[in-house]
Design an enzyme around this catalytic site. Structure first.
Site, short mmCIF file in Angstrom:
data_model
loop_
_atom_site.label_atom_id
_atom_site.label_comp_id
_atom_site.label_asym_id
_atom_site.label_seq_id
_atom_site.Cartn_x
_atom_site.Cartn_y
_atom_site.Cartn_z
N TYR A 175 17.04 -37.84 -39.11
CA TYR A 175 17.50 -37.05 -40.15
C TYR A 175 17.67 -38.14 -41.46
CZ TYR A 175 21.42 -39.74 -38.26
OH TYR A 175 22.12 -41.20 -37.71
N PRO A 176 17.11 -37.92 -43.11
CA PRO A 176 18.14 -38.66 -44.14
C PRO A 176 18.68 -38.36 -44.56
CG PRO A 176 17.02 -36.27 -44.67
CD PRO A 176 16.95 -36.22 -43.42
N MET A 177 19.00 -39.84 -45.09
CA MET A 177 20.25 -40.25 -45.58
C MET A 177 19.98 -40.66 -46.95
SD MET A 177 21.75 -42.59 -42.62
CE MET A 177 23.24 -43.10 -43.70
N ASP A 178 21.68 -41.38 -47.92
CA ASP A 178 21.52 -42.35 -49.03
C ASP A 178 22.70 -42.83 -48.63
OD1 ASP A 178 19.58 -40.85 -50.02
OD2 ASP A 178 20.70 -39.24 -51.17
N HIS A 202 28.77 -52.19 -39.08
CA HIS A 202 27.83 -50.87 -38.46
C HIS A 202 27.11 -51.71 -37.23
CE1 HIS A 202 24.37 -47.79 -38.70
NE2 HIS A 202 23.73 -49.23 -39.28
N GLN A 215 17.44 -46.40 -31.83
CA GLN A 215 17.38 -45.69 -33.47
C GLN A 215 15.98 -47.60 -33.85
OE1 GLN A 215 18.04 -49.22 -34.37
NE2 GLN A 215 19.22 -48.83 -36.40
O1 76R Z 1 18.73 -53.71 -36.85
C1 76R Z 1 19.80 -54.40 -36.02
O2 76R Z 1 19.77 -53.58 -35.08
C2 76R Z 1 20.38 -54.84 -37.41
C3 76R Z 1 21.92 -54.33 -37.86
C4 76R Z 1 21.59 -52.81 -38.07
C5 76R Z 1 21.12 -52.96 -39.22
C6 76R Z 1 20.51 -53.62 -40.67
C7 76R Z 1 21.15 -51.95 -37.59
C8 76R Z 1 21.69 -51.73 -36.28
N1 76R Z 1 21.13 -50.91 -38.81
C9 76R Z 1 21.26 -51.54 -39.77
C10 76R Z 1 20.56 -50.10 -41.01
MN1 76R Z 1 22.02 -48.44 -38.41
N2 76R Z 1 22.01 -46.35 -38.22
C11 76R Z 1 22.44 -45.57 -39.65
C12 76R Z 1 22.93 -44.78 -38.43
O3 76R Z 1 24.44 -41.54 -38.79
C13 76R Z 1 24.60 -42.68 -39.38
O4 76R Z 1 26.12 -42.94 -39.07
C14 76R Z 1 23.90 -43.20 -39.89
C15 76R Z 1 22.43 -43.09 -39.90
C16 76R Z 1 22.63 -44.59 -37.43
C17 76R Z 1 23.24 -44.00 -36.16
C18 76R Z 1 22.91 -45.96 -36.87
C19 76R Z 1 22.38 -46.69 -35.47
N3 76R Z 1 21.43 -48.76 -40.17
C20 76R Z 1 20.66 -49.29 -41.06
C21 76R Z 1 20.16 -48.71 -42.54
C22 76R Z 1 19.79 -49.06 -43.69
C23 76R Z 1 20.32 -49.76 -44.66
C24 76R Z 1 21.01 -50.74 -45.60
O5 76R Z 1 20.15 -51.80 -45.08
O6 76R Z 1 21.73 -50.67 -46.49
C25 76R Z 1 20.72 -47.56 -42.41
C26 76R Z 1 20.74 -46.45 -43.44
C27 76R Z 1 21.51 -46.85 -40.55
C28 76R Z 1 21.85 -46.30 -40.39
N4 76R Z 1 21.90 -49.10 -36.12
C29 76R Z 1 22.46 -50.56 -35.67
C30 76R Z 1 22.06 -48.08 -35.41
C31 76R Z 1 22.52 -48.51 -34.21
C32 76R Z 1 22.65 -47.61 -33.25
C33 76R Z 1 22.24 -49.93 -34.36
C34 76R Z 1 21.84 -51.58 -33.09
C35 76R Z 1 20.70 -50.99 -33.30
C36 76R Z 1 20.63 -51.55 -32.14
O7 76R Z 1 21.29 -53.09 -31.90
O8 76R Z 1 19.67 -51.51 -31.19
#
Ligand code: 76R
Length: 305
Positions: A175-178, A202, A215
């Site tokens: 899915y895309p998001m903002d 997060h 992810q």
């Molecule tokens: O990569 C990393 O492990 C560093 C931590 C991390 C970042 C920087 C991280 C971890 N995410 C990051 C960035 Mn994420 N993520 C989403 C969604 O549905 C929702 O509510 C949001 C959609 C999910 C489900 C998810 C899962 N993440 C981001 C960004 C960029 C935003 C920015 O830079 O401003 C978005 C849009 C986003 C959205 N995130 C994780 C996960 C999961 C499961 C992790 C742990 C990953 C891991 O350690 O393997």
């Protein structure tokens, strides 16, 4: 000292607002409708010929970083995901797919273009603070040099996460998001340290799902209609619901995010294409990758702070 500012002597200097990011594979998602009735009206011989051509091409594309999914619901029937080393190779992937005879039965439904992105809030804030503390002027040649040096090290350390293979989970949720840019809630006007704090929380939620979900975040500002694409891969699709539900209670998802349409699919290996086009659910993929949960040996860790 307020958040986002660094005390240097008597002066408070605001840290630059933009977090550093690393970019990797160019990504294309292509959703198609399959013209089933037109397909079924063809004889077995024609279908067999078209299927084997498509199967051979798909096997080659899998080797180059593509995967096929059988979609759920009305938003499409087939989803192709392509990860390529750059946008030129990505364009080639799209063009190659469109040369196949099976394309006569495929109607484009949706597509999404993005680039794999690792956000580096934690290390950005640390680096910016250190530079400002040393009196380096933001965006001066010395500043740019230090930033480029730090990015070079991170890019090397994170190579496997920037150019990953498509995870082998049986299900995909895309899915895309903002982030919100509203009058009341605007992510982009928060100080970088506050955004960093929320992103840290997060990540903490996300890491609780290590080993169950993989992810991949791709950035699409300037490339497509939303700001990010989210790809989740898991063997149990209910985990998508649990993870995304839990994140909705967290500030960055619950307060500062808007979501586009969700697309869900089941992985179909090239060897199962005939099964799928014959109207039967493809068998599970024979795994070649370890499940590669985060934080476990074999998977490069998070970006270094
Ligand atoms: O990569 C990393 O492990 C560093 C931590 C991390 C970042 C920087 C991280 C971890 N995410 C990051 C960035 Mn994420 N993520 C989403 C969604 O549905 C929702 O509510 C949001 C959609 C999910 C489900 C998810 C899962 N993440 C981001 C960004 C960029 C935003 C920015 O830079 O401003 C978005 C849009 C986003 C959205 N995130 C994780 C996960 C999961 C499961 C992790 C742990 C990953 C891991 O350690 O393997």
């Amino acid at each position: 000292m307020s958040t986002g500012e660094q005390d240097v002597g008597s002066q408070a200097i605001a840290l630059p607002a933009v977090p550093l990011t690393l970019e990797g594979s160019a990504v294309l998602h292509q959703m198609f409708r399959f013209r089933w009735s037109q397909w079924r009206s063809q004889g077995a011989e024609v279908r067999g010929r078209i299927t084997s051509q498509a199967q051979q091409a798909l096997a080659e594309m899998e080797g180059a970083g593509s995967a096929l999914f059988s979609m759920f619901g009305h938003k499409g029937d087939l989803l192709f995901v392509h990860f390529r080393k750059d946008f030129e190779a990505l364009n080639q992937a799209q063009l190659a797919l469109h040369q196949l005879d099976v394309m006569e039965y495929l109607e484009p439904a949706v597509s999404y273009v993005s680039v794999i992105e690792l956000g580096l809030y934690e290390s950005t804030v640390k680096l910016y603070r250190e530079l400002v503390g040393r009196g380096v002027v933001p965006h001066s040649p010395e500043w740019n040099e230090s930033v480029e040096e730090a990015m070079k090290r991170q890019r090397e350390a994170m190579h496997v996460r920037l150019f990953p293979a498509i995870p082998e989970g049986r299900y995909i949720s895309f899915y895309p998001m903002d982030r919100k840019r509203g009058e009341e809630k605007n992510w982009y006007t928060l100080p970088i340290e506050e955004r960093g704090r929320q992103m840290d929380l997060h990540g903490q939620i996300g890491r609780r799902y290590a080993g169950k979900v993989q992810q991949i975040i791709s950035g699409s500002i300037g490339l497509d209609d939303w700001e990010w694409g989210v790809d989740l891969f898991a063997d149990d699709p209910v985990i998508f619901k649990k993870l995304i539900y839990e994140m909705r209670f967290d500030e960055v998802s619950g307060v500062f995010s808007n979501f586009g349409a969700f697309y869900m699919g089941l992985r179909c290996a090239s060897s199962e294409l005939a099964t799928l086009l014959g109207g039967t659910t493809p068998k599970a993929l024979a795994r070649t990758q370890p499940a590669a949960p985060s934080g476990q040996p074999g998977r490069p860790g998070r970006p270094q702070a």
